[in-house]
Design a protein around this motif. Structure first.
Motif, PDB file in Angstrom:
ATOM      1  N   LEU A 216     -11.130   5.189  21.055  1.00  0.00           N
ATOM      2  CA  LEU A 216     -10.658   6.530  20.716  1.00  0.00           C
ATOM      3  C   LEU A 216      -9.214   6.722  21.176  1.00  0.00           C
ATOM      4  N   ILE A 220      -5.984   7.326  18.741  1.00  0.00           N
ATOM      5  CA  ILE A 220      -5.221   8.582  18.850  1.00  0.00           C
ATOM      6  C   ILE A 220      -3.762   8.271  19.169  1.00  0.00           C
ATOM      7  N   ILE A 276      -1.858   8.001   6.919  1.00  0.00           N
ATOM      8  CA  ILE A 276      -3.189   8.256   6.362  1.00  0.00           C
ATOM      9  C   ILE A 276      -4.034   6.984   6.407  1.00  0.00           C
ATOM     10  N   SER A 279      -5.195   6.723   9.781  1.00  0.00           N
ATOM     11  CA  SER A 279      -6.133   7.793  10.099  1.00  0.00           C
ATOM     12  C   SER A 279      -7.508   7.522   9.513  1.00  0.00           C
ATOM     13  N   VAL A 280      -7.517   7.022   8.288  1.00  0.00           N
ATOM     14  CA  VAL A 280      -8.798   6.700   7.660  1.00  0.00           C
ATOM     15  C   VAL A 280      -9.495   5.626   8.482  1.00  0.00           C
ATOM     16  N   TYR A 283     -10.857   7.330  11.440  1.00  0.00           N
ATOM     17  CA  TYR A 283     -12.014   8.127  11.075  1.00  0.00           C
ATOM     18  C   TYR A 283     -13.241   7.231  10.958  1.00  0.00           C
ATOM     19  N   ARG A 289     -18.734   5.080  15.754  1.00  0.00           N
ATOM     20  CA  ARG A 289     -19.061   5.442  17.115  1.00  0.00           C
ATOM     21  C   ARG A 289     -20.097   6.568  17.128  1.00  0.00           C
TER      22      ARG A 289
ATOM     23  N   MET B 131      -5.247  14.535   9.558  1.00  0.00           N
ATOM     24  CA  MET B 131      -4.813  13.143   9.481  1.00  0.00           C
ATOM     25  C   MET B 131      -3.343  13.013   9.121  1.00  0.00           C
ATOM     26  N   VAL B 132      -2.858  14.012   8.421  1.00  0.00           N
ATOM     27  CA  VAL B 132      -1.527  13.887   7.837  1.00  0.00           C
ATOM     28  C   VAL B 132      -0.441  14.157   8.872  1.00  0.00           C
ATOM     29  N   PRO B 133       0.671  13.418   8.819  1.00  0.00           N
ATOM     30  CA  PRO B 133       1.761  13.685   9.757  1.00  0.00           C
ATOM     31  C   PRO B 133       2.559  14.914   9.323  1.00  0.00           C
ATOM     32  N   ALA B 287     -10.699  15.951  21.358  1.00  0.00           N
ATOM     33  CA  ALA B 287     -10.923  14.533  21.084  1.00  0.00           C
ATOM     34  C   ALA B 287     -12.385  14.273  20.743  1.00  0.00           C
TER      35      ALA B 287
END
Lengths: 292, 291, 360
Positions: A216, A220, A276, A279-280, A283, A289, B131-133, B287
């Motif tokens: 995690l 992040i 993205i 990020s995907v 995710y 998890r 998710m997007v910056p 988180a």
């Protein structure tokens, strides 16, 4: 019952209206506009011509963009794994303490996280000041002479990386502490009964159980550091920015210094796609998890 | 035999049964040293800010100021727009906090508790914006704000900073976690949806709202990139932007510079120190870890 | 005229039918228990009366008014939840006054009503505490107070005692009974605990898989179960069942060929079955009499496999040709594991169930 369903929808509409308005105006609309802008040669303010994929073709041949991507990647490499490792180390140390003493020590590690980046910049710029900086008492003997870290290109990114770790580590430390607290005491007691050494306890119990939190933190941090701008911009003020360029900074430079909104939007789209994608990935990792 | 018995104690028990364990003491000392090193830059800034400008650039390491003085602070307050910046930062951060948290509570409640068309779409939009910056949108934020003539205004600084998807996500998860009997009991008592939200659900756990408000406030106070772009006029800058923009006007006066830095960081540092537990809670919540 | 009435109600979640065409009438001032195993639809039924669940088909009436589409708060029903659902951020006083405050009652009215309710439930001392500072029993009383303050036409209880420990449960049971005696308001009470239902209710509705199995007073259900499900569900230890074959009929009584070769005569409730049909015989543990093995009047001989001494009675698990039967004997029975005993049925207190599980 139909009446109450309609009533429910009406209430929902009222409740989400401010949110939808702001998100529409400040998120959805700018995002669509950004994509549209990336196909034009518009200046920052004012109309532009549709030029198809020209900006994207230019992007692939752009040396500075290449540098920005490389520097961003380099920065991510310098911060994400080392930062997470340091955070885990600190969290392990802090978790052994109790009561007010623990919160005091934790505050010392966490406080930098709540400071504005400009304050962090001013503090470290002063610490590393070429003439009067207190850090030069350490740098001097090691390097042979005082060094201007921010004007020495090979040291620029590592320097910013160290300061970033110092600044943002509190976040990961807190997550690790929460994770460590969630490990049931009985496991340690059982391991102790089995005669495990401190190192065995760490490798057999703590590490496997803290691994999800580690993943995690890593993801992040990864996504956070891809968006690096503030520190690099501030420390490179007055220097040769082209050499230390990062992606957000390139958007900033193209839009606000070179006045080419269209090309800036193209760089922004590229950043969008990269973040993205990660990020995907994050995710998915989190979902795996969560599913366990 | 005793040695074996010793290794079979847990660290907790060991601390209790043998308070004078060498390893534990060394580790404790190491922790304190690390914490001191980590905190040193902040300490050094505080110390410098209380020195005179001459003492600040003197050779050698003077950990504490010889004669602590507030001259640096007074100079900065009198000779820069710092009072304006403070006002701007306060207005924008408080506005962002109030609006963003209120909006998120309402939207989170609707998404969690009500059924309406577009609910799933809205939820996915929120996850997407998470998710997007947002930094990538600066160009377009600037264009939009220029077109509605909101550059160099408080509203112009505030609007793009209202995109805080995590707040909505945390609220939705909180509302999801409440037993449905609370809702039903209130419905039986005659409460409508608004009373449910503002008289039952939100007051039931002000801690979450406090935590989210504090972390939003800290985030808003600290934002740099957008306020830096949106406020070109020196009188409209926030503290975070202002203190570096006027670096040069102070000259080589490091005590003043550090005084400015301390003043800029003070509100958020205080917010953290006072609400330490809430900040921790907000971070673990955002988180997705149960702290 | 019934005070609460459900007419032909059906509840469907998607394609899953939980309740199918059920009708039920509850008299004014009665204490009715909805009893059944978990998943039988008893809570859904209660929540449909409360208005918390939509009624897919059918109608619901309270005090003569149709309330099928009336919002919960306006039905004149108050509900006490299993986990109390007290608002944790409000004091006891504010919890009780919440509905009044929502309705816009003045401070004086709120205080007056809360005072009355608090006196009745002995909550005076606790009014300024928060739910977290109360014991389980006190929370329960606050939850009742919250319902009481609304002066409802009907009280709905959803397993209100199941979160309490055994001692408190008995105590709260008495308080609920007293409350009903003094208020005389209609109460509908959902529980899976037959003891609660038997002790509190003047009428019990036994539900099984979304349909009403039997309605009656506690003793009617105990003594004259309408079917095998009710017979098995009510009573502890549970009724013994075994198969037997009809040998002949003598008025209301049937003679049966029992497993093990002996015969018995059992009084039916007027139903008819063809000769030689196989039936289920049900007999409660206290209606099996102990005697010496091989005695002329005994119906089974069996070997004692377990002895449970309860003090006021003794439970024997006896292996017989009809399977294991539970027998309730006196408290100081001198019988040990391995002993052989004779058992005889009480012909007037035994039940016959046909293949459709209905009583004969």
């Amino acid at each position: 019952m139909l009446k109450s369903r309609r009533n429910e929808m009406l209430v929902a509409a009222v409740l989400v209206a401010p949110f939808v308005f702001i998100y529409g105006w400040m998120f959805v609309y700018p995002t669509l506009q950004m994509v549209q802008l990336s196909f034009t040669n518009a200046p920052l303010i004012g109309p532009g011509k549709w030029i198809g994929l020209d900006n994207y073709k230019r992007l692939f041949g752009d040396r500075v963009f290449g540098t920005a991507v490389w520097n961003t990647t380099y920065f991510v490499l310098l911060t994400v794994i080392p930062g997470t490792a340091v955070a885990l180390g600190i969290a392990l140390m802090v978790s052994r303490l109790n009561g007010w003493f623990q919160s005091l020590i934790l505050s010392a590690f966490f406080l930098p996280f709540v400071l504005p980046i400009t304050v962090v910049y001013l503090i470290w710029d002063w610490l590393l000041n070429l003439q009067f900086g207190i850090a030069q008492y350490i740098i001097g003997p090691i390097m042979g002479k005082p060094m201007n870290v921010w004007r020495t290109i090979p040291w620029f990114m590592p320097g910013v990386a160290i300061i970033t770790i110092w600044w943002t580590n509190g976040f990961s430390i807190l997550l690790f502490l929460a994770g460590l607290r969630n490990i049931p005491k009985e496991l340690y007691e059982a391991a102790a009964l089995d005669g495990a050494t401190r190192w065995q306890v760490f490798t057999r119990i703590t590490w496997p159980l803290i691994w999800p939190v580690t993943v995690l933190c890593l993801t992040i941090q990864l996504i956070l550091q891809l968006k690096i701008f503030d520190q690099v911009y501030l420390f490179s003020l007055g220097g040769r920015t082209a050499a230390t360029m990062v992606m957000v900074q390139y958007i900033f430079e193209q839009a606000f210094q070179k006045n080419s909104g269209g090309y800036a939007a193209t760089v922004a789209v590229a950043l969008f796609v990269i973040v993205i994608a990660f990020s995907v990935f994050q995710y998915q990792v989190l979902r795996i998890r969560g599913a366990r | 035999m005793t040695a074996m018995a010793d290794t079979s104690l847990t660290s907790v028990e060991r601390k209790r049964s043998r308070p004078l364990n060498i390893g534990a003491i060394l580790l404790g000392a190491l922790t304190v040293i690390c914490a001191a090193i980590w905190f040193f830059p902040v300490f050094w800034a505080l110390s410098t800010s209380l020195k005179t400008d001459d003492e600040a650039v003197r050779r050698g390491i003077g950990l504490l100021p010889e004669a602590p003085t507030l001259d640096g602070y007074l100079y900065v307050i009198r000779n820069s727009d710092l009072p304006f910046w403070y006002l701007n930062s306060t207005i924008t951060s408080v506005a962002v906090t109030v609006i963003a948290v209120f909006m998120a509570a309402c939207a989170g409640y609707a998404i969690s508790q009500l059924r309406f068309p577009g609910r799933t779409l809205l939820w996915w939009t929120i996850l997407a914006s998470f998710m997007v910056p947002v930094q990538a949108l600066i160009v377009n934020h600037f264009i939009i704000m220029a077109s509605v003539k909101l550059l160099n205004t408080h509203l112009g600084i505030i609007l793009p900073m209202l995109i805080t998807p995590v707040t909505v996500i945390v609220y939705k998860q909180f509302f999801d976690s409440l037993p449905r009997e609370f809702r039903e009991a209130a419905v039986m008592d005659g409460a409508n949806e608004f009373q449910l939200l503002f008289r039952v659900f939100l007051p039931m756990n002000w801690g979450i709202t406090t935590a989210l408000a504090i972390i939003t406030f800290i985030g808003a106070w600290n934002s740099f990139l957008w306020p830096f772009l949106a406020a070109q006029n020196e009188k409209m800058m926030t503290v975070t932007v202002g203190i570096t923009a006027v670096q040069d006007t102070f000259g080589v006066a490091y005590a003043r510079l550090m005084a400015g830095a301390v003043l800029a960081g003070l509100p958020v540092a205080l917010a953290y120190i006072i609400f330490q537990r809430r900040v921790t809670q907000a971070i673990t919540l955002s988180a997705g870890i149960k702290g | 005229m019934p005070h609460v009435e459900l007419k032909n109600v059906t509840k469907r979640y998607g394609n899953v039918e939980v309740i199918n065409g059920l009708s039920l009438a509850v008299e004014e001032g009665s204490f009715t228990a909805l009893l059944g195993p978990s998943g039988c639809g008893k809570s859904t039924l209660l929540r449909m009366i409360a208005g918390l669940e939509e009624i897919t088909q059918g109608q619901c009436f309270i005090a003569g008014t149709e309330v099928t589409d009336v919002p919960p708060a306006q039905r004149g029903a108050a509900m006490v939840f299993q986990n109390y659902a007290l608002y944790p951020h409000l004091t006891v006083r504010q919890n009780i006054a919440f509905s009044l405050s929502i309705a816009g009652a003045s401070r004086e009215v709120q205080n007056k009503r809360v005072g009355e309710v608090a006196r009745m439930l002995r909550l005076d001392e606790l009014l300024d505490r928060r739910p977290a500072q109360l014991s389980g029993g006190q929370r329960q009383r606050v939850a009742i107070g919250r319902a009481l303050v609304r002066e409802p036409k009907v009280f709905l209880f959803d397993e209100p005692l199941s979160n309490l420990d055994a001692m408190l449960r008995v105590q709260m049971r008495l308080e609920l009974a007293k409350l009903h005696q003094s208020l005389k308001t209609t109460m509908i009470y959902v529980t899976h605990d037959q003891v609660e239902a038997m002790t509190l209710a003047d009428r019990i509705v036994v539900l099984d898989k979304g349909i009403i199995s039997q309605v009656g007073t506690p003793l009617e259900l105990y003594n004259k179960p309408a079917n095998k499900f009710v017979a098995a569900f009510i009573g502890s230890p549970a009724m013994n069942f075994f198969k037997a074959e009809i040998a002949g009929r003598d008025g209301e009584a049937y003679s049966l060929n029992l497993p093990g070769g002996r015969t018995a005569k059992i009084v039916s409730r007027g139903g008819t079955v063809p000769a030689a049909a196989s039936v289920d015989v049900g007999v409660r543990p206290e209606h099996l009499k102990l005697g010496p093995a091989g005695a002329a009047n005994s119906h089974f001989d069996g070997k004692v496999s377990i002895v449970e001494q309860l003090g006021n009675s003794t439970l024997l698990y006896v292996d017989t040709p009809a399977g294991q039967l539970i027998v309730e004997g006196e408290g100081n029975l001198k019988i040990a594991v391995g002993d052989t005993v004779g058992l005889s049925l009480d012909p007037a207190a035994s039940h016959l169930f046909g293949t459709d599980e209905k009583v004969i």
